[in-house]
Design a protein around this motif. Structure first.
Motif, PDB file in Angstrom:
ATOM      1  N   ALA A   1      -5.915   5.084 -17.155  1.00  0.00           N
ATOM      2  CA  ALA A   1      -4.660   5.487 -16.901  1.00  0.00           C
ATOM      3  C   ALA A   1      -4.213   4.769 -15.561  1.00  0.00           C
TER       4      ALA A   1
ATOM      5  N   MET B   1      -5.164   1.738 -14.613  1.00  0.00           N
ATOM      6  CA  MET B   1      -4.846   0.346 -14.822  1.00  0.00           C
ATOM      7  C   MET B   1      -3.544   0.346 -15.714  1.00  0.00           C
ATOM      8  N   ALA B   2      -3.191   1.211 -16.630  1.00  0.00           N
ATOM      9  CA  ALA B   2      -1.820   1.168 -17.116  1.00  0.00           C
ATOM     10  C   ALA B   2      -0.882   1.197 -16.147  1.00  0.00           C
TER      11      ALA B   2
ATOM     12  N   GLU C   1      -0.483  -1.944 -14.755  1.00  0.00           N
ATOM     13  CA  GLU C   1       0.021  -3.027 -15.393  1.00  0.00           C
ATOM     14  C   GLU C   1       1.399  -2.890 -15.815  1.00  0.00           C
ATOM     15  N   ASP C   2       2.049  -1.477 -15.958  1.00  0.00           N
ATOM     16  CA  ASP C   2       3.619  -1.119 -16.389  1.00  0.00           C
ATOM     17  C   ASP C   2       3.499   0.218 -16.004  1.00  0.00           C
TER      18      ASP C   2
ATOM     19  N   THR D   1       6.568   1.833 -16.289  1.00  0.00           N
ATOM     20  CA  THR D   1       7.190   2.735 -17.161  1.00  0.00           C
ATOM     21  C   THR D   1       6.565   2.882 -18.757  1.00  0.00           C
ATOM     22  N   ALA D   2       5.905   1.906 -18.918  1.00  0.00           N
ATOM     23  CA  ALA D   2       5.203   1.987 -20.185  1.00  0.00           C
ATOM     24  C   ALA D   2       4.152   3.315 -20.034  1.00  0.00           C
ATOM     25  N   ALA D   3       3.471   3.296 -18.826  1.00  0.00           N
ATOM     26  CA  ALA D   3       2.344   4.476 -18.762  1.00  0.00           C
ATOM     27  C   ALA D   3       2.984   5.555 -19.116  1.00  0.00           C
ATOM     28  N   GLN D   4       4.125   5.806 -18.439  1.00  0.00           N
ATOM     29  CA  GLN D   4       4.891   7.044 -18.575  1.00  0.00           C
ATOM     30  C   GLN D   4       5.266   7.498 -19.758  1.00  0.00           C
ATOM     31  N   ALA D   5       5.656   6.374 -20.533  1.00  0.00           N
ATOM     32  CA  ALA D   5       5.980   6.659 -21.988  1.00  0.00           C
ATOM     33  C   ALA D   5       5.094   7.028 -22.734  1.00  0.00           C
ATOM     34  N   MET D   6       3.672   6.856 -22.268  1.00  0.00           N
ATOM     35  CA  MET D   6       2.461   6.849 -23.180  1.00  0.00           C
ATOM     36  C   MET D   6       2.107   8.357 -22.768  1.00  0.00           C
TER      37      MET D   6
END
Lengths: 418, 257
Positions: free
Chosen positions: A246, A248-249, A252-253, A255-260
């Motif tokens: 989490a 590293m996510a 890296e990004d 917004t994408a991490a939140q969406a996951m």
């Protein structure tokens, strides 16, 4: 969704693997080899130091124990900066909090405060308490800063790093102000720890008379090894876990991490807390070993030095961070301070004493070198980063890019691109 | 609970004076493939962002599975069972394909801080389950052999597939795909359509934005058309195709002004 059982790809060839009980060491794995080399080097170090110096290795071993403090700090900051990608310029604050926790709770200091009652909690307990307090401080600092990204976050942490030592300096009633707190308790092993470790009155016990004191360098060194060992294992476990991914996510990004489904606020808070916890370890050890804490020991320069260590070693790569912190420590606290004397003796033995004499504006070569210390340090940093942009031991990312690019072209996959 | 998995109830989204989504209302039925189409700048992605909680709608509300989710934060929306992909691929570039999919399973994992630090048996077991499931998903979208590659090194088409695998890893009830076929060759588009149909057959409702009319018309059960933030048509493909306002929006009005 298909419920077919999945045959995982076969593990690679078994060559180069050593089994020790439940654990398997893969000698083809770069990180394993580095950890192994570091462990062997660390265990052999006191003996080698004694041997090389003809029995006077004590001061080098103590220096190595101090280097361990920086290794711990760098490992902790690496969680925040390397894993989670949050630039923290005030990391020394947590180090200070750990050290002052020890200083207040393991000395006569509280007697001179409005409490009028000294407390002497054992070092071993305070390790845990210091970690907790530092972690809490990490979470508290984290809370208001987490809506900030990038540069803005860096500036706020910079402010926090300035505030904390100042508070310690100005709260003189409690912290001894500018003079700091001294005469802190030495860690003591409980009496039931005996045998080869600690025999009372023994000549060769590692912890002579059960007390950690300056006369006992190896004891400090071994203690530090254990602390570093614990931290490396735990942080490495974290790196490979749900939480590590989490972090590293988010790096890296976000917004994408939140969406996951990653709660970025609590995940970042945990990064700050874990980083701070590690520095709490370091702070307790530092306070106990030096037997003195003062606000001057936690200046901005400390934060920057630690940051330099992880960037030079390889951000996000734990073996890199360890090697980087040892390297920078060696340069900053051994090679550069010794350099003028080395120059003096070199010139004396080679007969060029003339250029070592101050004449007019010329201060003499030895003195000149001493004035150039930080220029030399800067040169070393710039050269290293130019030669190895990913750090001494880059996190796998940088290596794999090249390898994977080769594989991709070998597979003839480039034509498949949309 | 009714047959609608997602209900958009009179949603409006304004950015300052700009009305990006204007009073839009429709419902996505459980188990269907629903498409949202419209010219560039029609507000399609904005609507997706409202649904997934990136920003709240200015007015109106969004119901998912009978619950009002307007104003929920993105991670809560994912937790409830809505997964998405992004128009401009947003993978975790310096993580392997396998790890990307593992991150997707984050919400369905239970390991706590201590479990992870001490590697408790519970955590080990969960990690094994997560890894097996990640391989299963990579195989499902057909990119298992890229498992150990960094996401950024995958060919473009495989990156899109990886994004779908990562979204499926959150175990969603509703999957939002934002232009999944963008930049694809005709052959890849056929493969993609097969994949989407497989996903729906496995019980996930799919709601997609797509520009390619052939893709949209052949796989969608129903279509909503947006133009300048307004809903101008809603219905099955053949009804939408012959709608005068849709033709005008796409081809420009015939009469001239």
């Amino acid at each position: 969704m298909s419920s077919a059982t999945v045959a995982r790809p076969r593990p690679g060839p078994r060559r180069g693997r050593i089994r020790i009980g439940r654990f398997t060491l893969n000698l083809r794995d770069r990180d394993t080899v580095i950890y192994l080399a570091l462990a062997i080097g660390a265990l052999a170090f006191p003996t080698v130091a004694d041997f090389v110096t003809g029995g006077a290795g004590g001061s080098i071993v103590l220096l190595a124990a101090d280097a361990g403090v920086y290794v711990l700090l760098a490992l902790g900051l690496n969680v925040v900066v390397g894993f989670a990608g949050l630039l923290d310029l005030g990391y020394a604050a947590f180090f200070a909090i750990g050290a002052y926790t020890y200083a207040l709770m393991a000395s006569g200091a509280l007697f001179h405060t409005p409490l009028h009652h000294a407390i002497h909690i054992p070092f071993w307990l305070l390790l845990v308490v210091g970690v907790m307090i530092a972690a809490t401080a990490g979470a508290l600092l984290g809370a208001p800063t987490l809506r900030l990204r990038g540069d803005y976050l860096a500036i706020v942490t910079l402010g926090f790093g300035e505030i904390v030592p100042r508070v310690f300096r100005n709260a003189g009633d409690w912290t001894g102000g500018i003079n700091g707190l001294s005469a802190l308790d030495n860690p003591v092993l409980p009496y039931w720890v005996d045998g080869p470790w600690a025999g009372v009155g023994e000549q060769f016990g590692i912890v002579k008379d059960l007390i950690f004191s300056v006369a006992n360098p190896t004891a400090w060194y071994v203690l530090m090894l254990i602390l570093v060992g614990i931290s490396v294992v735990m942080l490495n476990n974290l790196r490979k876990s749900r939480l590590g991914r989490a972090w590293m996510a988010i790096r890296e990004d976000e917004t994408a991490a939140q969406a996951m489904g990653i709660n970025t606020v609590s995940t970042k808070l945990l990064a700050f807390a874990m980083g701070a916890a590690t520095s709490g370890f370091a702070g307790c050890f530092y306070g106990a070993k030096l037997s003195l804490v003062s606000p001057e020991n936690f200046q901005f320069q400390v934060s920057i030095t630690i940051l330099v260590m992880i960037v030079l070693g390889g951000m996000g790569s734990m073996p890199g961070v360890i090697v980087g912190s040892l390297t920078v420590y060696l340069i900053l606290f051994k090679i550069l301070p010794d350099a003028p004397n080395q120059v003096h003796s070199l010139l004396a033995t080679t007969g060029f004493t003339a250029i070592d004499q101050p004449t007019g504006d010329w201060p003499g070569l030895g003195e000149f070198v001493s004035r150039l210390k930080f220029l030399l340090f800067g040169l070393i940093l710039v050269t290293t980063m130019l030669l190895r942009p990913g750090g001494l031991i880059p996190s796998r990312a940088e290596i794999d890019v090249e390898r994977a690019a080769k594989e991709t072209s070998a597979l003839g996959l480039e034509g498949a691109q949309g | 609970m009714n047959g609608n998995i997602l209900e958009i109830r009179k949603v409006t989204k304004q950015f300052g004076g700009l009305v990006a989504v204007d009073d839009v209302a429709f419902a996505v039925r459980r188990g269907e493939i629903f498409a949202l189409i419209g010219p560039n700048g029609a507000g399609k992605t904005t609507l997706f962002n409202c649904i997934t909680g990136i920003y709240p709608p200015t007015m109106g509300s969004i119901y998912f599975d009978g619950r009002d989710i307007s104003g929920s934060r993105p991670h809560q929306v994912a937790q409830m069972g809505i997964a998405r992909t992004f128009q401009n691929i947003r993978l975790f570039p310096f993580m392997t394909a396998l790890d990307n999919v593992k991150v997707g399973q984050h919400v369905r994992m239970k390991a706590k801080l201590w479990d992870a630090m001490l590697k408790t048996p519970r955590e080990r077991k969960e990690e094994v389950r997560v890894r097996d499931r990640a391989y299963e998903l990579l195989r499902y979208v057909g990119i298992e052999r890229f498992a150990d590659h960094y996401a950024r090194n995958l060919p473009y088409g495989q990156q899109r597939r990886l994004e779908v695998a990562r979204a499926l890893a959150t175990d969603p009830k509703l999957l939002l795909l934002d232009e999944p076929a963008a930049g694809f060759t005709p052959q890849e588009k056929v493969q993609l359509m097969k994949l989407v149909e497989k996903i729906v057959a496995d019980g996930v409702t799919v709601f997609l934005i797509e520009h390619d009319m052939r893709v949209v018309m052949s796989i969608s059960k129903r279509i909503c058309v947006l133009d300048h933030g307004e809903e101008i048509a809603l219905g099955p493909p053949d009804v939408v195709r012959s709608n005068q306002r849709v033709i005008e929006a796409y081809l420009g009005s015939q009469g001239g002004h």
